[in-house]
Design an enzyme around this catalytic site. Structure first.
Site, PDB file in Angstrom:
ATOM      1  N   TYR A   1       0.844  -1.184   0.000  1.00 55.04           N
ATOM      2  CA  TYR A   1       0.000   0.000   0.000  1.00 55.04           C
ATOM      3  C   TYR A   1       0.884   1.239   0.000  1.00 55.04           C
ATOM      4  O   TYR A   1       1.872   1.304   0.740  1.00 55.04           O
ATOM      5  CB  TYR A   1      -0.899   0.033   1.255  1.00 55.04           C
ATOM      6  CG  TYR A   1      -1.668   1.328   1.384  1.00 55.04           C
ATOM      7  CD1 TYR A   1      -2.936   1.467   0.838  1.00 55.04           C
ATOM      8  CD2 TYR A   1      -1.095   2.435   2.020  1.00 55.04           C
ATOM      9  CE1 TYR A   1      -3.627   2.666   0.925  1.00 55.04           C
ATOM     10  CE2 TYR A   1      -1.775   3.647   2.104  1.00 55.04           C
ATOM     11  CZ  TYR A   1      -3.038   3.752   1.556  1.00 55.04           C
ATOM     12  OH  TYR A   1      -3.714   4.939   1.629  1.00 55.04           O
TER      13      TYR A   1
ATOM     14  N   GLU B   1      -3.419   7.614  -3.928  1.00 53.47           N
ATOM     15  CA  GLU B   1      -3.414   6.334  -3.233  1.00 53.47           C
ATOM     16  C   GLU B   1      -3.223   5.197  -4.229  1.00 53.47           C
ATOM     17  O   GLU B   1      -3.901   5.142  -5.253  1.00 53.47           O
ATOM     18  CB  GLU B   1      -4.752   6.170  -2.500  1.00 53.47           C
ATOM     19  CG  GLU B   1      -4.744   5.055  -1.497  1.00 53.47           C
ATOM     20  CD  GLU B   1      -6.049   4.997  -0.711  1.00 53.47           C
ATOM     21  OE1 GLU B   1      -7.121   4.991  -1.347  1.00 53.47           O
ATOM     22  OE2 GLU B   1      -5.989   4.960   0.526  1.00 53.47           O
TER      23      GLU B   1
END
Ligand code: GDP
Ligand code: MN
Length: 417
Positions: free
Chosen positions: A135, A223
């Site tokens: 991530y 993101e």
């Protein structure tokens, strides 16, 4: 003071304004521009186009619903809960069939409302052999006024859950604006993710690209979940979510063009176009206030009195009658609104102008809910006279707390002491 949208740690209306979202395929086009590796992909609007795209890409492909919300992989169609928003398929026929099941239907994820969002286009992408899912997020850390990388080895899943259950698996690296992003920052972030050698270098380069893109586009969030290492050792952004600071949009016409109005809250778009500062919320009390500070204080007063605001709305210092009318219409269009509070402390604004706007809008669209009005300041007597003579059922209030109590009582049917 509460942050009513829990978007930022320090709540200020200007930072609270809804960020501008774009689709994944658009975000990936930006990634490419900034040298961030992404899979090859083609956008499709019909099953036939999806088949052609799969044929062109060749081999196994991923077909992904394009809506302004994450969690698509786990999300389900409103019309057919067994269908999710992302699927890996082996043939062009399967790509077409999956596209057909998505297009025109509504995808519900934890980030959409209960109605879901309609799928109008899909992204067909070359499939990757995922070895590791990481991530990576880039945000503005308001506490330190720095751009911050938030990374984790626990990619691919719900990062909010990781943050809650295993916060030690999330690392943060803040970038000093005086130096900007330096190669050692990238190496440090890669190391924190346990990457080594060639993979670490590739990742460091990717992080530098994310930083450049974040600052150059006035993004508010970038993101990548998952950021993957493939079986072949490539580092790639498999998903891309980018939002922009709405207040900086004026200097990015190329990003303005990427807006998909269909996906935005029509009330917020309308307000924005009318020059009003408006944020939709979930409560039942509509607020029309002049000045951001007073608007925040009004919302807090409503909360203190046991109610909840349905919006933040600042009509601004020099509000015109037309703007007030527009603002009032936007509030009245929200079916959750059970009562309205107009709280005006007029300095530059004039109470009579506000009163005329309120009366005009109420006459035009009909006033089906109780209206509490507190006016103070410039031309207050004239304003009160206009309201009193309007024939509308308006409850006048003395001060802000009195106004909040009265509007909460009107909205809930309870008496508020
Ligand atoms: P989101 O659910 O909206 O965040 O959509 P993502 O783009 O993150 O896709 C959801 C999941 O699909 C990912 O976490 C991956 O596990 C899976 N996925 C996406 N692309 C690929 C791919 O190319 N190959 C494989 N095997 N899985 C993929
Ligand atoms: Mn994702």
């Amino acid at each position: 003071m509460d942050c009513y949208k829990r978007r930022t740690s320090t709540c200020f209306p200007f930072s609270c304004e809804t960020p501008v979202k774009i689709h994944e395929f658009q975000a990936k086009a930006l990634f490419r521009k900034y040298g961030i590796p992404v899979p090859r992909g083609i956008i499709a609007k019909t099953p036939d186009e999806a088949r052609d795209a799969a044929l062109k890409i060749g081999g196994t492909v991923v077909v992904k619903a394009q809506i302004h919300a994450g969690g698509r992989g786990k999300g389900s169609l409103r019309e057919n809960p067994s269908v999710h928003g992302v699927k890996v398929v082996k043939t062009p026929e399967d790509a077409a069939a999956f596209a057909a099941s998505l297009l025109g239907n509504h995808l519900i994820t934890h980030q959409t409302g209960p109605e879901g969002q309609q799928v109008k286009q899909i992204l067909v992408e070359e499939a990757s052999n995922i070895a590791t899912e990481l991530y990576a997020g880039v945000v503005l850390d308001r506490d330190t006024s720095r751009v911050a990388f938030i990374v984790s080895t626990e990619g691919g899943m719900d990062i909010e859950k990781v943050a809650e259950e295993t916060p030690e698996l999330i690392m943060t690296e803040r970038i000093d604006p005086a130096t900007g992003m330096k190669p050692y920052h990238g190496r440090k972030i890669a190391k924190a993710l346990g990457l080594e050698g060639q993979t670490a270098s590739q990742a460091a380069k990717l992080f530098a690209g994310l930083y450049t893109m974040f600052t150059a586009t006035d993004a508010s969030l970038v993101e990548v979940n998952p950021l993957v290492i493939t079986a072949e050792g490539e580092v790639k952004a498999l998903d891309a979510k980018v939002t922009f600071d709405a207040n900086a949009l004026f200097r990015h016409p190329e990003i303005q063009e990427l807006r998909d109005i269909d996906e935005e809250d029509p009330k917020e778009t309308e307000a924005h176009d009318a020059g009003l500062s408006y944020v939709a919320l979930e409560g039942s009390i509509g607020c029309l206030v002049n000045g951001a500070g007073l608007a925040m204080a009004t919302m807090d007063s409503i909360k203190n009195a046991g109610g909840s605001p349905s919006n933040f709305l600042d009509v601004g210092g020099g509000a015109t009658e037309a703007q007030v009318t527009q603002a009032f219409k936007i509030i009245l269009a929200d079916p959750n609104v059970k009562a309205i509070l107009v709280n005006i402390f007029a300095g530059i604004a004039k109470c009579d102008v506000i009163a005329n706007g309120v009366v005009g809008a109420a006459r035009e669209v009909g006033l089906a809910v109780p209206l509490v009005v507190r006016l103070e300041g410039t031309n207050v007597d004239l304003g009160k006279k206009i309201l009193a003579e309007s024939g509308l059922a308006i409850t006048p209030a003395g001060d802000m707390h009195d106004a909040a109590k009265k509007v909460v009582a009107a909205a809930t049917g309870r008496s508020v002491s």
